[in-house]
Design a protein around this motif. Structure first.
Motif, short mmCIF file in Angstrom:
data_model
loop_
_atom_site.label_atom_id
_atom_site.label_comp_id
_atom_site.label_asym_id
_atom_site.label_seq_id
_atom_site.Cartn_x
_atom_site.Cartn_y
_atom_site.Cartn_z
N LEU A 53 0.93 -1.16 0.02
CA LEU A 53 -0.07 0.04 -0.06
C LEU A 53 0.86 1.22 -0.08
CD1 LEU A 53 -1.75 -2.37 1.34
CD2 LEU A 53 -2.96 -0.48 2.51
N ARG A 54 0.72 2.00 -1.10
CA ARG A 54 1.68 3.25 -1.26
C ARG A 54 0.83 4.17 -0.64
NH1 ARG A 54 6.29 2.28 -3.51
NH2 ARG A 54 6.28 0.47 -5.02
N LEU A 55 1.41 5.25 0.29
CA LEU A 55 0.80 6.28 0.90
C LEU A 55 1.19 7.66 0.25
CD1 LEU A 55 1.24 5.04 4.72
CD2 LEU A 55 -0.60 4.68 3.21
N ALA A 56 0.33 8.83 0.69
CA ALA A 56 0.57 9.99 0.04
C ALA A 56 1.73 10.32 0.75
CB ALA A 56 -0.58 10.94 0.65
N LYS A 57 2.62 11.36 0.16
CA LYS A 57 4.13 11.58 0.57
C LYS A 57 4.05 12.13 2.11
CE LYS A 57 6.04 12.16 -3.79
NZ LYS A 57 6.76 12.94 -4.64
N GLU A 58 2.97 13.02 2.26
CA GLU A 58 2.92 13.55 3.56
C GLU A 58 2.59 12.66 4.89
OE1 GLU A 58 -1.18 14.04 1.97
OE2 GLU A 58 0.83 14.21 1.00
N CYS A 59 2.73 11.22 4.51
CA CYS A 59 2.05 10.26 5.41
C CYS A 59 3.13 9.39 6.20
CB CYS A 59 1.10 9.40 4.75
SG CYS A 59 -0.75 10.47 4.54
N ASP A 60 4.42 10.09 5.98
CA ASP A 60 5.59 8.99 6.50
C ASP A 60 5.51 8.66 8.02
OD1 ASP A 60 6.78 8.81 3.96
OD2 ASP A 60 8.13 10.45 4.48
N SER A 61 4.77 9.58 8.75
CA SER A 61 4.44 9.40 10.24
C SER A 61 3.52 8.29 10.54
CB SER A 61 4.34 10.70 11.00
OG SER A 61 2.88 11.12 10.53
N VAL A 62 2.45 8.23 9.47
CA VAL A 62 1.37 7.14 9.75
C VAL A 62 2.10 5.85 9.51
CG1 VAL A 62 -0.50 6.14 8.64
CG2 VAL A 62 -0.43 8.59 9.14
N ALA A 63 2.99 5.57 8.53
CA ALA A 63 3.49 4.40 8.18
C ALA A 63 4.59 4.01 9.27
CB ALA A 63 4.31 4.33 6.87
N SER A 64 4.99 4.58 10.10
CA SER A 64 5.83 4.46 11.38
C SER A 64 5.23 4.17 12.64
CB SER A 64 6.71 5.39 11.48
OG SER A 64 6.34 6.50 11.67
N ALA A 65 3.83 4.31 12.74
CA ALA A 65 3.05 4.18 13.90
C ALA A 65 3.00 2.79 14.29
CB ALA A 65 1.60 4.87 13.55
N ARG A 66 2.81 2.50 15.61
CA ARG A 66 2.79 1.29 16.08
C ARG A 66 1.61 0.50 15.71
NH1 ARG A 66 5.74 0.17 21.44
NH2 ARG A 66 6.81 -1.18 20.42
N HIS A 67 0.28 1.37 15.80
CA HIS A 67 -0.97 0.75 15.58
C HIS A 67 -1.61 1.17 14.48
CE1 HIS A 67 -0.82 -1.25 19.50
NE2 HIS A 67 -0.38 0.04 19.94
N LEU A 68 -2.03 0.52 13.48
CA LEU A 68 -2.57 0.84 12.06
C LEU A 68 -3.94 -0.06 12.14
CD1 LEU A 68 0.79 0.97 9.71
CD2 LEU A 68 -0.51 2.56 10.95
N ARG A 69 -4.83 0.63 11.18
CA ARG A 69 -5.94 0.00 10.70
C ARG A 69 -6.24 0.14 9.49
NH1 ARG A 69 -10.53 2.23 13.15
NH2 ARG A 69 -9.33 4.17 13.56
N ILE A 70 -7.02 -0.41 8.65
CA ILE A 70 -7.33 -0.13 7.12
C ILE A 70 -8.79 -0.03 7.16
CG2 ILE A 70 -7.22 -1.04 5.17
CD1 ILE A 70 -4.53 -0.65 5.99
#
Length: 114
Positions: A53-70
């Motif tokens: 899943l590629r994310l928008a460029k301004e979303c690097d902090s989301v990709a490094s979060a510990r807890h993620l949901r789709i």
């Protein structure tokens, strides 16, 4: 282009790696689905399927979060080719593309995570 160059060009095209494909339909993720982080992306393993899943460029902090949901259109754990978001406790981020990848590509991306 002369014939030898045309033949060489065709051989090079045939030898190039196959581009990752976008899934045709939505996938309902479950408790056995696994998520991993990669540079600017999120990886998901669901059964025998693997997704990048590629994310928008301004979303690097989301990709490094510990807890993620789709989330897609308010539905939790639903991954779709379009309209999905990666949600962390502090932010929502649009998924710009969903690609089906093979096991080797999944491991390469996983090993190059943050």
């Amino acid at each position: 282009m002369s014939r030898p160059y045309v033949a060489l060009f065709c051989m090079l095209l045939a030898a190039s790696p196959v581009a990752a494909a976008q899934p045709a339909e939505c996938t309902k993720l479950n408790s056995t689905s696994q998520m991993a982080r990669a540079r600017g992306a999120v990886l998901i393993k669901h059964g025998d399927e693997r997704y990048l899943l590629r994310l928008a460029k301004e979303c690097d902090s989301v990709a490094s979060a510990r807890h993620l949901r789709i989330v897609t259109d308010g539905a939790e754990h639903l991954l779709c080719p379009q309209g999905s978001e990666v949600v962390s406790p502090s932010r929502r981020c649009a998924v710009t593309s969903v690609e089906t990848i093979d096991a080797a590509e999944f491991e390469r991306a996983r090993l190059h995570r943050y």
